[in-house]
Design a protein around this motif. Structure first.
Motif, PDB file in Angstrom:
ATOM      1  N   LEU A  68       0.839  -1.200   0.000  1.00  0.00           N
ATOM      2  CA  LEU A  68       0.000   0.000   0.000  1.00  0.00           C
ATOM      3  C   LEU A  68       0.874   1.251   0.000  1.00  0.00           C
ATOM      4  N   ILE A  69       1.907   1.248   0.844  1.00  0.00           N
ATOM      5  CA  ILE A  69       2.811   2.402   0.885  1.00  0.00           C
ATOM      6  C   ILE A  69       3.684   2.441  -0.366  1.00  0.00           C
ATOM      7  N   GLY A  70       4.187   1.283  -0.761  1.00  0.00           N
ATOM      8  CA  GLY A  70       5.128   1.238  -1.875  1.00  0.00           C
ATOM      9  C   GLY A  70       4.524   1.526  -3.232  1.00  0.00           C
ATOM     10  N   PHE A  71       3.245   1.167  -3.420  1.00  0.00           N
ATOM     11  CA  PHE A  71       2.690   1.240  -4.775  1.00  0.00           C
ATOM     12  C   PHE A  71       1.323   1.923  -4.897  1.00  0.00           C
ATOM     13  N   SER A  72       0.538   1.956  -3.832  1.00  0.00           N
ATOM     14  CA  SER A  72      -0.842   2.439  -3.963  1.00  0.00           C
ATOM     15  C   SER A  72      -1.047   3.871  -3.492  1.00  0.00           C
ATOM     16  N   TYR A  73      -0.447   4.249  -2.378  1.00  0.00           N
ATOM     17  CA  TYR A  73      -0.755   5.547  -1.779  1.00  0.00           C
ATOM     18  C   TYR A  73      -0.247   6.728  -2.601  1.00  0.00           C
ATOM     19  N   GLN A  74       0.680   6.488  -3.501  1.00  0.00           N
ATOM     20  CA  GLN A  74       1.167   7.558  -4.373  1.00  0.00           C
ATOM     21  C   GLN A  74       0.051   8.131  -5.242  1.00  0.00           C
ATOM     22  N   LYS A  75      -1.024   7.352  -5.440  1.00  0.00           N
ATOM     23  CA  LYS A  75      -2.130   7.786  -6.297  1.00  0.00           C
ATOM     24  C   LYS A  75      -3.219   8.514  -5.512  1.00  0.00           C
ATOM     25  N   MET A  76      -3.044   8.627  -4.190  1.00  0.00           N
ATOM     26  CA  MET A  76      -4.081   9.203  -3.338  1.00  0.00           C
ATOM     27  C   MET A  76      -3.611  10.510  -2.710  1.00  0.00           C
ATOM     28  N   LYS A  77      -4.559  11.297  -2.222  1.00  0.00           N
ATOM     29  CA  LYS A  77      -4.208  12.459  -1.416  1.00  0.00           C
ATOM     30  C   LYS A  77      -3.601  11.967  -0.111  1.00  0.00           C
ATOM     31  N   GLU A  78      -2.668  12.752   0.420  1.00  0.00           N
ATOM     32  CA  GLU A  78      -1.929  12.306   1.596  1.00  0.00           C
ATOM     33  C   GLU A  78      -2.859  11.954   2.760  1.00  0.00           C
ATOM     34  N   LYS A  79      -3.827  12.805   3.039  1.00  0.00           N
ATOM     35  CA  LYS A  79      -4.726  12.554   4.166  1.00  0.00           C
ATOM     36  C   LYS A  79      -5.530  11.274   3.950  1.00  0.00           C
ATOM     37  N   ASP A  80      -6.001  11.078   2.735  1.00  0.00           N
ATOM     38  CA  ASP A  80      -6.780   9.871   2.445  1.00  0.00           C
ATOM     39  C   ASP A  80      -5.921   8.620   2.608  1.00  0.00           C
ATOM     40  N   ALA A  81      -4.673   8.709   2.167  1.00  0.00           N
ATOM     41  CA  ALA A  81      -3.769   7.560   2.276  1.00  0.00           C
ATOM     42  C   ALA A  81      -3.486   7.229   3.737  1.00  0.00           C
ATOM     43  N   VAL A  82      -3.182   8.255   4.525  1.00  0.00           N
ATOM     44  CA  VAL A  82      -2.880   8.029   5.942  1.00  0.00           C
ATOM     45  C   VAL A  82      -4.123   7.522   6.675  1.00  0.00           C
ATOM     46  N   ASP A  83      -5.277   8.100   6.370  1.00  0.00           N
ATOM     47  CA  ASP A  83      -6.528   7.626   6.981  1.00  0.00           C
ATOM     48  C   ASP A  83      -6.742   6.144   6.680  1.00  0.00           C
ATOM     49  N   ASP A  84      -6.466   5.770   5.444  1.00  0.00           N
ATOM     50  CA  ASP A  84      -6.661   4.377   5.042  1.00  0.00           C
ATOM     51  C   ASP A  84      -5.728   3.452   5.816  1.00  0.00           C
ATOM     52  N   PHE A  85      -4.469   3.845   5.938  1.00  0.00           N
ATOM     53  CA  PHE A  85      -3.509   2.995   6.655  1.00  0.00           C
ATOM     54  C   PHE A  85      -3.888   2.869   8.127  1.00  0.00           C
ATOM     55  N   MET A  86      -4.263   3.990   8.736  1.00  0.00           N
ATOM     56  CA  MET A  86      -4.635   3.947  10.154  1.00  0.00           C
ATOM     57  C   MET A  86      -5.882   3.090  10.366  1.00  0.00           C
ATOM     58  N   LYS A  87      -6.769   3.093   9.393  1.00  0.00           N
ATOM     59  CA  LYS A  87      -7.961   2.242   9.479  1.00  0.00           C
ATOM     60  C   LYS A  87      -7.559   0.769   9.491  1.00  0.00           C
ATOM     61  N   HIS A  88      -6.578   0.421   8.648  1.00  0.00           N
ATOM     62  CA  HIS A  88      -6.086  -0.959   8.643  1.00  0.00           C
ATOM     63  C   HIS A  88      -5.490  -1.325  10.003  1.00  0.00           C
ATOM     64  N   LEU A  89      -4.690  -0.419  10.569  1.00  0.00           N
ATOM     65  CA  LEU A  89      -4.079  -0.707  11.868  1.00  0.00           C
ATOM     66  C   LEU A  89      -5.140  -0.850  12.959  1.00  0.00           C
ATOM     67  N   LYS A  90      -6.148   0.004  12.925  1.00  0.00           N
ATOM     68  CA  LYS A  90      -7.227  -0.087  13.927  1.00  0.00           C
ATOM     69  C   LYS A  90      -7.955  -1.421  13.814  1.00  0.00           C
ATOM     70  N   ASN A  91      -8.208  -1.853  12.593  1.00  0.00           N
ATOM     71  CA  ASN A  91      -8.904  -3.128  12.391  1.00  0.00           C
ATOM     72  C   ASN A  91      -8.060  -4.303  12.889  1.00  0.00           C
ATOM     73  N   ILE A  92      -6.749  -4.231  12.629  1.00  0.00           N
ATOM     74  CA  ILE A  92      -5.857  -5.296  13.107  1.00  0.00           C
ATOM     75  C   ILE A  92      -5.860  -5.328  14.632  1.00  0.00           C
ATOM     76  N   ASN A  93      -5.723  -4.155  15.239  1.00  0.00           N
ATOM     77  CA  ASN A  93      -5.696  -4.081  16.704  1.00  0.00           C
ATOM     78  C   ASN A  93      -7.011  -4.579  17.304  1.00  0.00           C
ATOM     79  N   LYS A  94      -8.115  -4.233  16.656  1.00  0.00           N
ATOM     80  CA  LYS A  94      -9.433  -4.669  17.133  1.00  0.00           C
ATOM     81  C   LYS A  94      -9.562  -6.188  17.039  1.00  0.00           C
ATOM     82  N   THR A  95      -9.067  -6.745  15.940  1.00  0.00           N
ATOM     83  CA  THR A  95      -9.135  -8.195  15.748  1.00  0.00           C
ATOM     84  C   THR A  95      -8.374  -8.932  16.843  1.00  0.00           C
ATOM     85  N   PHE A  96      -7.217  -8.383  17.224  1.00  0.00           N
ATOM     86  CA  PHE A  96      -6.385  -9.044  18.234  1.00  0.00           C
ATOM     87  C   PHE A  96      -6.687  -8.554  19.649  1.00  0.00           C
ATOM     88  N   LYS A  97      -7.702  -7.683  19.761  1.00  0.00           N
ATOM     89  CA  LYS A  97      -8.196  -7.223  21.069  1.00  0.00           C
ATOM     90  C   LYS A  97      -7.077  -6.677  21.955  1.00  0.00           C
TER      91      LYS A  97
END
Length: 514
Positions: free
Chosen positions: A328-357
Motif C-alpha cells: 500500500l505504501i510502496g505502490f498504492s498511496y502515491q495515487k491518493m491524497k496524503e490525508k486519504d492515504a494516511v486515513d486508510d492505513f490507520m484504518k487498517h491498523l485499527k482493524n488489526i488491533n481490534k481483531t487481536f483485542k
C-alpha cells in the motif's frame, strides 16, 4: 499493543568499472542526494518513531567512493562541464539523459524544466543557455525537496527559475557532494541514539539460494526452466554474508543483529551461513511463512509474530512482512491524497488491533526505501510527515525496531523447514527462467569456472566475481528498457576475464537481449 516495525531497504547495483574507476550511471549519487539522508533525518521531528534501515554494503562503498574521489561519474562530469564547451556528442547525451526524473511529480512543477522538456519533444534547437539550465535543473531537482527548501543557496537558485550561471551550477553540484558526505555519519548518529536499527544485506546483493544452487528455483516453482549448467557455489554465498558483516562492523562499530537477504530470498541451504555469521534475525515475505507451514489461507495470527529456526548450527529468528500493508505504501498511496492515504492505513491498523483485542503483536512493513517516493508529491515528505504524526498520536500503536521487539518478546513458534522463495511470488522467477536470464546464469557459471581454474586470482578479480553475482543483472535480463544493465553486466564479465588474463568470450560483444 500493536507493535509496528518499519524496515526500509536501501540498495543500488554496483555501477563502477573496476578497471577504469568510471561509472556510466549516476543513480548512487542521485538517490544519495534524494533519499538516503532525508529518510533518516526526518525522524528528528518524530522522536517516538523508531525504524530499521537496511543497507547494502556495496551501496555504501560506492557512496564512500564519491566522498573520497575514487569514482568518475560520467553524468557528473558532463554536468560540471561549462555549457559553452559542450561537444555535439555531449549535447546529445545530455538531451537523452538529463530528463531522467519523474515527469508528473518533478519536471511539471518546474516551469523552465517543463519548457525545456517540451523543446526536446518538439525537436527544437537548444541554445547554450538552454543546455546550462538543463544541466542545473537535472541536478537540482534530484536533490531532496527538504534540502532545496532549507538550504538558502539552493532555495535562491530554485526561485531564480532560469538564466542560471556556471556559478549557480557549481553551488548545486557541490551541495550534492556535501549531502553524500553526511549520509553514513547520520546513520551512525541515529543508531547511537537508539532511534534506528541498521540491518545489512549480503555484500553485493546476490540471491543467496541461487548461489548455493540454481536448482533451488525448481523447488520453489516446479515450472521454472533451469540453466544448462547448474551454478553451485555455496562458498560464495558464505563470502557475501561474511564480508557484509565485516563491513558493517567497520562502519558502525558493532555486530549487525539483522539481515535482509537480497530480494528477501531464502532457503534452508543459506541458514547455516547466516547463523554462523552471528546474525540474530532475518526478514522475508509472508508468502514464505504460509508455504513453509503449508497454510491454505492467510493467517494473521501466524504472521504477526516472530518465528524461530532451530538448526544444528544454532538458531535464528525470522520475521515476515505484511505484504499488503507494505505494498500500500510502496505502490498504492502515491495515487491518493496524503490525508486519504494516511486515513486508510490507520484504518487498517485499527482493524488489526481490534481483531487481536489489544494483544501484543508485531506488524512488519518491509519495503524499498528509495524508489517509491519519487511517485509521491514532494518526494513523499507530505505523506510521511502526516503518517508519522498520526502514528505518534495513536494510543494503540508503538513503533519498534526488530531487535528491540525480540528482546522483550522472544519467538515462541518454530518453523521446521523453510520453503525457498523470495518476496516476489514466493519463488525466483524474476531472476531465472526466461531465455535471457538463463543465458546470464550460464555466462556467470562459465566465468566462475574460469576463475576457479586460475592460479592465485587477485583480490580484485574475486571482487569482480562477487559483483557479477548481484541480483540486478538477472532481474533486468530480458526486461532492460534501454540496455544499460545488459551493457554493464557484459562490462563486468569482460573485466573479470581481463583480470584473470583470459580472452573475453566473443559473445560478450553482443547484447544479452537482442
Amino acid at each position: 499493543m500493536l507493535n509496528l516495525a518499519f524496515i526500509f531497504h536501501m540498495h543500488q547495483p554496483y555501477y563502477k568499472n573496476l578497471l577504469t574507476q568510471e561509472s556510466d550511471l549516476p543513480w548512487v549519487r542521485l538517490h544519495g542526494v534524494k533519499d538516503y539522508l532525508d529518510m533518516v533525518q526526518i525522524l528528528e521531528k518524530f522522536p517516538k518513531i523508531k525504524q530499521t534501515f537496511n543497507v547494502v554494503p556495496s551501496l555504501f562503498e560506492q557512496i564512500e567512493d564519491y566522498n573520497n574521489g575514487k569514482v568518475r561519474d560520467k553524468f557528473f562530469e558532463l554536468s560540471k562541464k561549462p555549457a559553452d564547451q559542450l561537444s555535439q556528442e555531449d549535447k546529445e547525451f545530455i538531451l537523452k539523459n538529463f530528463f531522467s526524473i519523474n515527469n508528473d511529480k518533478v519536471i511539471s512543477i518546474f516551469p523552465r524544466y517543463y519548457q525545456l522538456h517540451a523543446q526536446k519533444l518538439h525537436n527544437q534547437e537548444f541554445s547554450t543557455q538552454d543546455y546550462l539550465d538543463l544541466q542545473l535543473l537535472f541536478n537540482l531537482t534530484w536533490i531532496d525537496p527538504s534540502f532545496r527548501q532549507n538550504t538558502p543557496e539552493l532555495r535562491n537558485i530554485a526561485l531564480k527559475e532560469r538564466f542560471f550561471t556556471e556559478q549557480d551550477k557549481e553551488i548545486v553540484l557541490n551541495k550534492q557532494l556535501g549531502i553524500l558526505k553526511e549520509i553514513i555519519p547520520a546513520y551512525c548518529l541515529y543508531k547511537q541514539n537508539n532511534q534506528i536499527e541498521i540491518s545489512v544485506t549480503p555484500y553485493y546483493h546476490p540471491i543467496l539460494p541461487l548461489l548455493c544452487s540454481t536448482n533451488i528455483a525448481k523447488e520453489a516453482n516446479n515450472k521454472t526452466v533451469l540453466p544448462k549448467e547448474e551454478f553451485n557455489y555455496p562458498q560464495d554465498a558464505k563470502d557475501q554474508i561474511d564480508s557484509a558483516v565485516k563491513y558493517y562492523k567497520e562502519k558502525f562499530g558493532s555486530h549487525p543483529s539483522g539481515m535482509w537477504p537480497s530480494e528477501e530470498g531464502v532457503s534452508e541451504e543459506i541458514l547455516p551461513f547466516i547463523i554462523k555469521s552471528g546474525i540474530n534475525w532475518i526478514v522475508t515475505d509472508e508468502a514464505i511463512l504460509f508455504k513453509s507451514l503449508k497454510a491454505k489461507k492467510r493467517v494473521t495470527k501466524l504472521l504477526y509474530q516472530p518465528h524461530l529456526l532451530k538448526r544444528k548450527e544454532g538458531q535464528l529468528n525470522i520475521i515476515f512482512r505484511d505484504r499488503n500493508l507494505s505494498d500500500l505504501i510502496g505502490f498504492s498511496y502515491q495515487k491518493m491524497k496524503e490525508k486519504d492515504a494516511v486515513d486508510d492505513f490507520m484504518k487498517h491498523l485499527k482493524n488489526i488491533n481490534k481483531t487481536f483485542k489489544g494483544k501484543d503483536i508485531l506488524v512488519t512493513i518491509a519495503m524499498d526505501g528509495e524508489n517509491a517516493w519519487e511517485f509521491f508529491r514532494n518526494d513523499g515528505h507530505d505523506f510521511l510527515e502526516l503518517f508519522y504524526q498520526r502514528i505518534t498520536q495513536a494510543p494503540f500503536v508503538k513503533t519498534t525496531t526488530i531487535s528491540e521487539y525480540l528482546k522483550n518478546n522472544p519467538a515462541k513458534t518454530e518453523i521446521k523447514k523453510l520453503s525457498p522463495g523470495s518476496w516476489i511470488y514466493a519463488d525466483f522467477g524474476k531472476w531465472i527462467g526466461n531465455p535471457h536470464k538463463l543465458k546470464a546464469w550460464e555466462w556467470l557459471e562459465e566465468a566462475r569456472r574460469a576463475i576457479n581454474e586460475t592460479k592465485n586470482p587477485t583480490e580484485l578479480a574475486w571482487k569482480q566475481m562477487h559483483v557479477l553475482e548481484g541480483s540486478d543483472w538477472f532481474w533486468w535480463a530480458g526486461e532492460d528498457p534501454d540496455g544499460s544493465f545488459d551493457r554493464l553486466y557484459r562490462l563486468h564479465l569482460t573485466n573479470l576475464y581481463k583480470l584473470i588474463d583470459r580472452q573475453p568470450p566473443e559473445y560478450l560483444l553482443s547484447p544479452l537481449t537482442p
